[in-house]
Design a protein around this motif. Sequence first.
Motif, PDB file in Angstrom:
ATOM      1  N   PRO A   9      33.742  32.300  67.434  1.00  0.00           N
ATOM      2  CA  PRO A   9      34.625  33.489  67.456  1.00  0.00           C
ATOM      3  C   PRO A   9      34.513  34.355  66.211  1.00  0.00           C
ATOM      4  CG  PRO A   9      35.798  31.579  68.291  1.00  0.00           C
ATOM      5  CD  PRO A   9      34.485  31.083  67.776  1.00  0.00           C
ATOM      6  N   GLU A  10      34.433  33.718  65.019  1.00  0.00           N
ATOM      7  CA  GLU A  10      34.360  34.528  63.801  1.00  0.00           C
ATOM      8  C   GLU A  10      33.040  35.285  63.710  1.00  0.00           C
ATOM      9  OE1 GLU A  10      33.300  30.220  62.688  1.00  0.00           O
ATOM     10  OE2 GLU A  10      34.696  31.291  64.008  1.00  0.00           O
ATOM     11  N   ASP A  11      31.946  34.670  64.206  1.00  0.00           N
ATOM     12  CA  ASP A  11      30.644  35.361  64.206  1.00  0.00           C
ATOM     13  C   ASP A  11      30.645  36.496  65.218  1.00  0.00           C
ATOM     14  OD1 ASP A  11      29.669  33.602  62.272  1.00  0.00           O
ATOM     15  OD2 ASP A  11      28.990  32.176  63.786  1.00  0.00           O
ATOM     16  N   TYR A  12      31.255  36.225  66.379  1.00  0.00           N
ATOM     17  CA  TYR A  12      31.342  37.277  67.392  1.00  0.00           C
ATOM     18  C   TYR A  12      32.111  38.477  66.866  1.00  0.00           C
ATOM     19  CZ  TYR A  12      33.514  39.965  71.087  1.00  0.00           C
ATOM     20  OH  TYR A  12      33.977  41.004  71.843  1.00  0.00           O
ATOM     21  N   TYR A  13      33.251  38.232  66.206  1.00  0.00           N
ATOM     22  CA  TYR A  13      34.065  39.370  65.782  1.00  0.00           C
ATOM     23  C   TYR A  13      33.399  40.147  64.652  1.00  0.00           C
ATOM     24  CZ  TYR A  13      38.185  42.229  65.648  1.00  0.00           C
ATOM     25  OH  TYR A  13      39.030  43.301  65.757  1.00  0.00           O
ATOM     26  N   THR A  14      32.650  39.443  63.806  1.00  0.00           N
ATOM     27  CA  THR A  14      31.877  40.152  62.780  1.00  0.00           C
ATOM     28  C   THR A  14      30.880  41.102  63.434  1.00  0.00           C
ATOM     29  OG1 THR A  14      32.105  38.332  61.210  1.00  0.00           O
ATOM     30  CG2 THR A  14      30.289  39.870  60.845  1.00  0.00           C
ATOM     31  N   LEU A  15      30.177  40.598  64.457  1.00  0.00           N
ATOM     32  CA  LEU A  15      29.218  41.429  65.182  1.00  0.00           C
ATOM     33  C   LEU A  15      29.926  42.594  65.866  1.00  0.00           C
ATOM     34  CD1 LEU A  15      26.306  41.854  66.220  1.00  0.00           C
ATOM     35  CD2 LEU A  15      26.886  40.361  68.155  1.00  0.00           C
ATOM     36  N   TYR A  16      31.080  42.321  66.459  1.00  0.00           N
ATOM     37  CA  TYR A  16      31.880  43.348  67.132  1.00  0.00           C
ATOM     38  C   TYR A  16      32.247  44.466  66.155  1.00  0.00           C
ATOM     39  CZ  TYR A  16      35.937  45.295  69.671  1.00  0.00           C
ATOM     40  OH  TYR A  16      36.838  46.125  70.290  1.00  0.00           O
ATOM     41  N   ALA A  17      32.716  44.080  64.965  1.00  0.00           N
ATOM     42  CA  ALA A  17      33.148  45.063  63.978  1.00  0.00           C
ATOM     43  C   ALA A  17      31.974  45.898  63.477  1.00  0.00           C
ATOM     44  CB  ALA A  17      33.844  44.362  62.807  1.00  0.00           C
ATOM     45  N   VAL A  18      30.863  45.241  63.156  1.00  0.00           N
ATOM     46  CA  VAL A  18      29.704  45.965  62.623  1.00  0.00           C
ATOM     47  C   VAL A  18      29.141  46.929  63.664  1.00  0.00           C
ATOM     48  CG1 VAL A  18      27.322  45.691  61.824  1.00  0.00           C
ATOM     49  CG2 VAL A  18      29.110  44.185  60.936  1.00  0.00           C
ATOM     50  N   VAL A  19      29.018  46.465  64.903  1.00  0.00           N
ATOM     51  CA  VAL A  19      28.452  47.310  65.959  1.00  0.00           C
ATOM     52  C   VAL A  19      29.324  48.541  66.199  1.00  0.00           C
ATOM     53  CG1 VAL A  19      28.001  47.439  68.441  1.00  0.00           C
ATOM     54  CG2 VAL A  19      27.141  45.511  67.107  1.00  0.00           C
ATOM     55  N   HIS A  20      30.649  48.353  66.227  1.00  0.00           N
ATOM     56  CA  HIS A  20      31.521  49.502  66.478  1.00  0.00           C
ATOM     57  C   HIS A  20      31.594  50.440  65.277  1.00  0.00           C
ATOM     58  CE1 HIS A  20      32.865  47.226  70.041  1.00  0.00           C
ATOM     59  NE2 HIS A  20      33.164  48.431  70.508  1.00  0.00           N
ATOM     60  N   LEU A  21      31.413  49.907  64.072  1.00  0.00           N
ATOM     61  CA  LEU A  21      31.368  50.785  62.907  1.00  0.00           C
ATOM     62  C   LEU A  21      30.100  51.637  62.945  1.00  0.00           C
ATOM     63  CD1 LEU A  21      32.854  51.562  60.312  1.00  0.00           C
ATOM     64  CD2 LEU A  21      31.530  49.821  59.118  1.00  0.00           C
ATOM     65  N   LEU A  22      28.979  51.026  63.323  1.00  0.00           N
ATOM     66  CA  LEU A  22      27.745  51.794  63.475  1.00  0.00           C
ATOM     67  C   LEU A  22      27.866  52.793  64.628  1.00  0.00           C
ATOM     68  CD1 LEU A  22      25.073  48.978  62.946  1.00  0.00           C
ATOM     69  CD2 LEU A  22      25.672  50.819  61.359  1.00  0.00           C
ATOM     70  N   LEU A  23      28.565  52.400  65.675  1.00  0.00           N
ATOM     71  CA  LEU A  23      28.805  53.311  66.796  1.00  0.00           C
ATOM     72  C   LEU A  23      29.585  54.537  66.321  1.00  0.00           C
ATOM     73  CD1 LEU A  23      28.715  53.528  70.027  1.00  0.00           C
ATOM     74  CD2 LEU A  23      31.069  52.711  69.914  1.00  0.00           C
ATOM     75  N   ALA A  24      30.601  54.307  65.490  1.00  0.00           N
ATOM     76  CA  ALA A  24      31.399  55.409  64.957  1.00  0.00           C
ATOM     77  C   ALA A  24      30.536  56.342  64.114  1.00  0.00           C
ATOM     78  CB  ALA A  24      32.560  54.860  64.130  1.00  0.00           C
ATOM     79  N   GLY A  25      29.697  55.772  63.249  1.00  0.00           N
ATOM     80  CA  GLY A  25      28.868  56.588  62.370  1.00  0.00           C
ATOM     81  C   GLY A  25      27.824  57.395  63.116  1.00  0.00           C
ATOM     82  N   THR A  26      27.128  56.761  64.059  1.00  0.00           N
ATOM     83  CA  THR A  26      26.100  57.496  64.812  1.00  0.00           C
ATOM     84  C   THR A  26      26.747  58.555  65.708  1.00  0.00           C
ATOM     85  OG1 THR A  26      26.129  55.716  66.475  1.00  0.00           O
ATOM     86  CG2 THR A  26      24.409  55.632  64.795  1.00  0.00           C
ATOM     87  N   GLY A  27      27.953  58.263  66.199  1.00  0.00           N
ATOM     88  CA  GLY A  27      28.655  59.261  67.001  1.00  0.00           C
ATOM     89  C   GLY A  27      29.017  60.487  66.186  1.00  0.00           C
TER      90      GLY A  27
END
Length: 335
Positions: A9-27
């Motif tokens: 779970p902790e690895d999944y949420y780290t991936l979730y946070a990083v991916v959505h932060l990159l999503l925000a930036g590229t958007g």
Amino acid sequence: TWLNLLLHPEDYYTLYAVVHLLLAGTGMLWLARTLRLSWGAATTAAAAWMLSGPLLSAVDLWQHFAGAGWMPWVVAGAARALDRPSEGRTLAWALLQSFQILSGSLDLVLLTALPQVGLLVARLSWTRPLERRNRRLLAAGAAAAALTVAWTAAVWLPAMDLLGRTARGEQSLSRAFWSARPVTLLQTLVPLFPHDLPLRDSLRALLYDGREPLLASIYLGLPALALALAAFASSRRRLAGAAALLVALSLLLALGRLGLDYFWATATLPSLEILRYPVKATLLAAFGFALLVGVGLDALRQGRLSRRTTGALAVLMAAGGTVTLLTVRGLHVAG
């Protein structure tokens, strides 16, 4: 969430946070380019959005964080569809809105509607309301909304049914908890975090309704303020004015029960009463501020600022930085 079958779970949420932060930036990068900012300005706007206190503080609010990540994508989709209405662009706009709804944050969906409505209103011809282009713009907006509602019905229909059977749908002052105070809005420009201090209960009740803040930081960046102010010397004053208006409205909404516009909004649209914790509106303020920063950088690079204006901004930022350092040092000494 299927990735939880493969990751801790902790690895999944780290991936979730990083991916959505990159999503925000590229958007934000795509949105800024859609609004015809240079690559340098678009990259700076994306960085300001990704590094903003409200966005980073929403990492532990998973649905709101994902909704914020989709915000610039939805607005960019709206801008493209309204600039040159077509079936393909309208479908893309609706698809992006659907992704944001599937993130699960109704609050961010409604906040994102504000800049979309602004884009539509700015592109309508008010002197000739019946002209063909107005009809095409309104048709594109209506089609995108209808498709979004239809595509996401499997999510929002049961959610609304459940909402009607819970306390969330009842009118209550608790929805206005975590309203920002005028004094706490100073944290948008000064990196102070008084909630980390051993505050008296009465002071904590005054600042944070007796609890920890919903968003640990609403800091937007004092150095970035110079670029935001420079935006008003740009040739894109209309865009700068719209972004500044978005920031101002968002901060007023963040005041919640301490400001009038929150109650005007809920009185005009009673369905908005299901929204809780007004300080989340600072996410929209950070979004508008990032666009201002991008416009300001283009103005600076194009030599749109006079020497007097540049000197005044330098003095203002130096004074602000000095006051900030002295304040932070004073709080550390007091602590």
